[in-house]
Design an enzyme around this catalytic site. Structure first.
Site, PDB file in Angstrom:
ATOM      1  N   ASN A  35       0.841  -1.208   0.000  1.00 54.59           N
ATOM      2  CA  ASN A  35       0.000   0.000   0.000  1.00 54.59           C
ATOM      3  C   ASN A  35       0.871   1.251   0.000  1.00 54.59           C
ATOM      4  O   ASN A  35       0.555   2.253   0.644  1.00 54.59           O
ATOM      5  CB  ASN A  35      -0.984  -0.001   1.175  1.00 54.59           C
ATOM      6  CG  ASN A  35      -0.305  -0.238   2.513  1.00 54.59           C
ATOM      7  OD1 ASN A  35       0.885   0.034   2.673  1.00 54.59           O
ATOM      8  ND2 ASN A  35      -1.057  -0.737   3.485  1.00 54.59           N
ATOM      9  N   SER A 124      -1.585   3.141  17.439  1.00 53.40           N
ATOM     10  CA  SER A 124      -2.717   3.928  16.961  1.00 53.40           C
ATOM     11  C   SER A 124      -3.649   4.283  18.104  1.00 53.40           C
ATOM     12  O   SER A 124      -3.771   3.528  19.079  1.00 53.40           O
ATOM     13  CB  SER A 124      -3.484   3.102  15.918  1.00 53.40           C
ATOM     14  OG  SER A 124      -4.747   3.664  15.638  1.00 53.40           O
ATOM     15  N   ALA A 125      -4.342   5.399  17.961  1.00 53.31           N
ATOM     16  CA  ALA A 125      -5.358   5.774  18.940  1.00 53.31           C
ATOM     17  C   ALA A 125      -6.550   4.825  18.911  1.00 53.31           C
ATOM     18  O   ALA A 125      -7.386   4.855  19.820  1.00 53.31           O
ATOM     19  CB  ALA A 125      -5.830   7.206  18.686  1.00 53.31           C
ATOM     20  N   TYR A 148      -8.101  -4.140  12.942  1.00 48.89           N
ATOM     21  CA  TYR A 148      -6.902  -3.303  12.825  1.00 48.89           C
ATOM     22  C   TYR A 148      -6.429  -2.833  14.197  1.00 48.89           C
ATOM     23  O   TYR A 148      -5.267  -2.996  14.572  1.00 48.89           O
ATOM     24  CB  TYR A 148      -7.181  -2.096  11.922  1.00 48.89           C
ATOM     25  CG  TYR A 148      -6.132  -1.010  12.027  1.00 48.89           C
ATOM     26  CD1 TYR A 148      -4.887  -1.182  11.448  1.00 48.89           C
ATOM     27  CD2 TYR A 148      -6.397   0.170  12.731  1.00 48.89           C
ATOM     28  CE1 TYR A 148      -3.912  -0.191  11.555  1.00 48.89           C
ATOM     29  CE2 TYR A 148      -5.437   1.150  12.831  1.00 48.89           C
ATOM     30  CZ  TYR A 148      -4.197   0.977  12.246  1.00 48.89           C
ATOM     31  OH  TYR A 148      -3.233   1.950  12.357  1.00 48.89           O
ATOM     32  N   LYS A 152      -2.927  -3.753  16.660  1.00 49.85           N
ATOM     33  CA  LYS A 152      -2.031  -2.776  17.291  1.00 49.85           C
ATOM     34  C   LYS A 152      -1.940  -3.034  18.790  1.00 49.85           C
ATOM     35  O   LYS A 152      -0.852  -2.997  19.384  1.00 49.85           O
ATOM     36  CB  LYS A 152      -2.531  -1.352  17.029  1.00 49.85           C
ATOM     37  CG  LYS A 152      -2.452  -0.911  15.577  1.00 49.85           C
ATOM     38  CD  LYS A 152      -1.023  -0.842  15.087  1.00 49.85           C
ATOM     39  CE  LYS A 152      -0.926  -0.229  13.695  1.00 49.85           C
ATOM     40  NZ  LYS A 152       0.470  -0.180  13.190  1.00 49.85           N
ATOM     41  N   ASN A 178      -4.849  11.511  14.207  1.00 46.92           N
ATOM     42  CA  ASN A 178      -5.257  11.524  12.791  1.00 46.92           C
ATOM     43  C   ASN A 178      -4.277  12.320  11.943  1.00 46.92           C
ATOM     44  O   ASN A 178      -4.411  13.539  11.803  1.00 46.92           O
ATOM     45  CB  ASN A 178      -6.669  12.122  12.663  1.00 46.92           C
ATOM     46  CG  ASN A 178      -7.725  11.262  13.312  1.00 46.92           C
ATOM     47  OD1 ASN A 178      -7.830  11.208  14.548  1.00 46.92           O
ATOM     48  ND2 ASN A 178      -8.499  10.554  12.520  1.00 46.92           N
ATOM     49  N   ASN A 197     -10.024   6.455   2.699  1.00 54.21           N
ATOM     50  CA  ASN A 197     -10.603   6.126   4.000  1.00 54.21           C
ATOM     51  C   ASN A 197     -10.522   7.303   4.962  1.00 54.21           C
ATOM     52  O   ASN A 197     -11.279   7.380   5.926  1.00 54.21           O
ATOM     53  CB  ASN A 197      -9.870   4.927   4.612  1.00 54.21           C
ATOM     54  CG  ASN A 197     -10.125   3.644   3.857  1.00 54.21           C
ATOM     55  OD1 ASN A 197     -11.267   3.275   3.651  1.00 54.21           O
ATOM     56  ND2 ASN A 197      -9.072   2.970   3.437  1.00 54.21           N
ATOM     57  N   LEU A 199     -10.216  11.513   6.045  1.00 56.26           N
ATOM     58  CA  LEU A 199     -10.962  12.716   5.690  1.00 56.26           C
ATOM     59  C   LEU A 199     -10.213  13.646   4.743  1.00 56.26           C
ATOM     60  O   LEU A 199     -10.769  14.063   3.720  1.00 56.26           O
ATOM     61  CB  LEU A 199     -11.346  13.475   6.971  1.00 56.26           C
ATOM     62  CG  LEU A 199     -12.061  14.816   6.749  1.00 56.26           C
ATOM     63  CD1 LEU A 199     -13.393  14.612   6.032  1.00 56.26           C
ATOM     64  CD2 LEU A 199     -12.272  15.535   8.077  1.00 56.26           C
ATOM     65  N   ARG A 230     -12.270  15.007  15.701  1.00 60.56           N
ATOM     66  CA  ARG A 230     -11.037  14.246  15.776  1.00 60.56           C
ATOM     67  C   ARG A 230      -9.845  15.180  15.987  1.00 60.56           C
ATOM     68  O   ARG A 230      -9.919  16.379  15.726  1.00 60.56           O
ATOM     69  CB  ARG A 230     -10.817  13.426  14.485  1.00 60.56           C
ATOM     70  CG  ARG A 230     -11.882  12.383  14.218  1.00 60.56           C
ATOM     71  CD  ARG A 230     -11.842  11.254  15.227  1.00 60.56           C
ATOM     72  NE  ARG A 230     -12.828  10.209  14.926  1.00 60.56           N
ATOM     73  CZ  ARG A 230     -14.060  10.189  15.396  1.00 60.56           C
ATOM     74  NH1 ARG A 230     -14.491  11.173  16.192  1.00 60.56           N
ATOM     75  NH2 ARG A 230     -14.882   9.195  15.097  1.00 60.56           N
ATOM     76  N   ARG A 291     -21.152   5.560  10.381  1.00 64.90           N
ATOM     77  CA  ARG A 291     -20.508   4.274  10.154  1.00 64.90           C
ATOM     78  C   ARG A 291     -20.507   3.483  11.457  1.00 64.90           C
ATOM     79  O   ARG A 291     -20.286   4.056  12.530  1.00 64.90           O
ATOM     80  CB  ARG A 291     -19.070   4.465   9.672  1.00 64.90           C
ATOM     81  CG  ARG A 291     -18.957   5.046   8.284  1.00 64.90           C
ATOM     82  CD  ARG A 291     -17.522   5.207   7.855  1.00 64.90           C
ATOM     83  NE  ARG A 291     -16.782   6.130   8.715  1.00 64.90           N
ATOM     84  CZ  ARG A 291     -15.582   6.605   8.441  1.00 64.90           C
ATOM     85  NH1 ARG A 291     -14.956   6.232   7.330  1.00 64.90           N
ATOM     86  NH2 ARG A 291     -14.975   7.441   9.264  1.00 64.90           N
ATOM     87  N   GLY A 293     -19.396   1.713  14.631  1.00 63.19           N
ATOM     88  CA  GLY A 293     -18.165   1.791  15.412  1.00 63.19           C
ATOM     89  C   GLY A 293     -17.603   3.185  15.569  1.00 63.19           C
ATOM     90  O   GLY A 293     -16.719   3.411  16.403  1.00 63.19           O
TER      91      GLY A 293
END
Length: 346
Positions: A35, A124-125, A148, A152, A178, A197, A199, A230, A291, A293
């Site tokens: 990726n 990750s947060a 995901y 982590k 973010n 994915n 913003l 965020r 969305r 979650g």
């Protein structure tokens, strides 16, 4: 002696490589390019005037990765490699568990074998799960809500166990909020495939005409304007946080988690408004359903990183928006072609 950067061709990885090289470090990069794109590393060399070795290998291939440890004297590791799309992790959980966790195990086994016990891990947060108690400090209860985030969290726990087994390990767990923005040159940035994915690349692709409109997922949260809030952090600030964490693990032993964020929350509509204001570009949007979650509000308490690492985010929201837009306008097709005069930045 060199710093091994896994996932160094990616969005955060490429910016981290720039900061490492500019600070005088020797680096070795491994990335399977699943990726990411090797063009980012060519531009890192161009921006810094420094050369380095790159190996297009997968961490799951122990033999290939071990060859890197044999060929180079690795002093420490910055571990950013891993699959990273939350939505994809929900539909393909086994792929995420196998890739992220197994790859990290292979890496740590080789580090142990070659007596390399200093690592900065890209966490990750998302490890905080659905906590809406803000600001979020490192000592709140952990509980990821998707595959995901769980990878982590599991890797964090694995690394804590490593230190329990051997106190010589020195580990920094960096919990990103973010990341947005891009290198100020417009040469490095986020290069998503398909509909983004995240913003900011979604906003910039709408603004440049690649996508018709921005989809905003929910406007009925308990926030100022109903849209999700965020903590957005400039990717260069985030990259510099890795250098501070590297300095820490090189000088000490132990394992500590650090939030890397600004401590300031912005809603989706505030981000759209700021982008339109600083660029003069319109961003049409449509409100759609939440969305599963997603939570209403999430921003960091970054005081531990300031106190223990001497790190504070420097770049504000205007600079984040302008640098994102510069990247998009100069690279309308991502890393495919660079158009320095493609269109005005503002």
């Amino acid at each position: 002696m060199a710093i091994l950067v896994t996932g160094g061709a990616g969005y955060i990885g490429s910016h981290t490589c720039v900061e490492l090289l500019n600070a005088g470090y020797e680096i070795v990069v491994v990335d399977n390019l699943s990726n990411s794109c090797s063009e980012s590393l060519r531009r890192v060399k161009e921006l810094t005037g420094r050369d380095f070795e790159f190996y297009p290998i997968n961490l799951l291939n122990r033999q290939d990765l071990e060859s890197v440890f044999r060929q180079h004297r690795i002093e420490a590791v910055i571990h950013l490699a891993g699959l990273k799309a939350v939505g994809e992790s929900v539909s393909l959980p086994l792929r995420y568990y196998h890739n992220n966790i197994s790859g990290s195990i292979v890496l740590c086994e080789l580090m142990q074998e070659y007596a390399v016990k200093k690592i900065v891990f890209s966490s990750s947060a998302t490890v905080y799960g659905t906590s809406e108690s803000v600001p979020i400090s490192e000592n709140v209860p952990l509980g990821a809500t998707n595959a995901y985030g769980r990878t982590k969290l599991m890797i964090e726990e694995m690394m804590r166990d490593l230190h329990v087994s051997d106190a010589a390990w020195s580990i920094a767990l960096l919990r990103y909020f973010n990341p947005i923005g891009a290198h100020s040159s417009g040469r490095l940035g986020e290069n998503p495939n398909g509909i983004p994915n995240n913003l900011m690349p979604y906003i910039t692709q709408v603004a440049v005409g690649e996508l018709e409109e921005l989809q905003i997922y929910g406007n009925d949260y308990s926030t100022l304007d109903g849209t999700g809030v965020r903590d957005y952090i400039h990717v260069v600030d985030l990259a510099r946080g890795h250098l501070k964490a590297l300095e820490k693990v090189m000088a000490t032993s132990g394992v500590e988690a650090y939030n890397l964020g600004t401590g300031q929350g912005y809603s989706v509509l505030e981000m759209v408004s700021a982008f339109e204001r600083v660029t003069g570009r319109s961003v049409p949007y449509k409100i759609t359903a939440r969305r599963p979650g997603d939570i209403g509000m999430c921003y960091s308490d970054p005081t531990k990183a300031e106190r223990e690492l001497g790190w504070v985010a420097q770049k504000g929201i205007d600079e984040m928006c302008l640098d994102s837009w510069r990247w998009q306008t100069y690279n309308p097709q991502g890393y495919g072609i660079f158009h320095y005069e493609s269109q005005p930045v503002i």
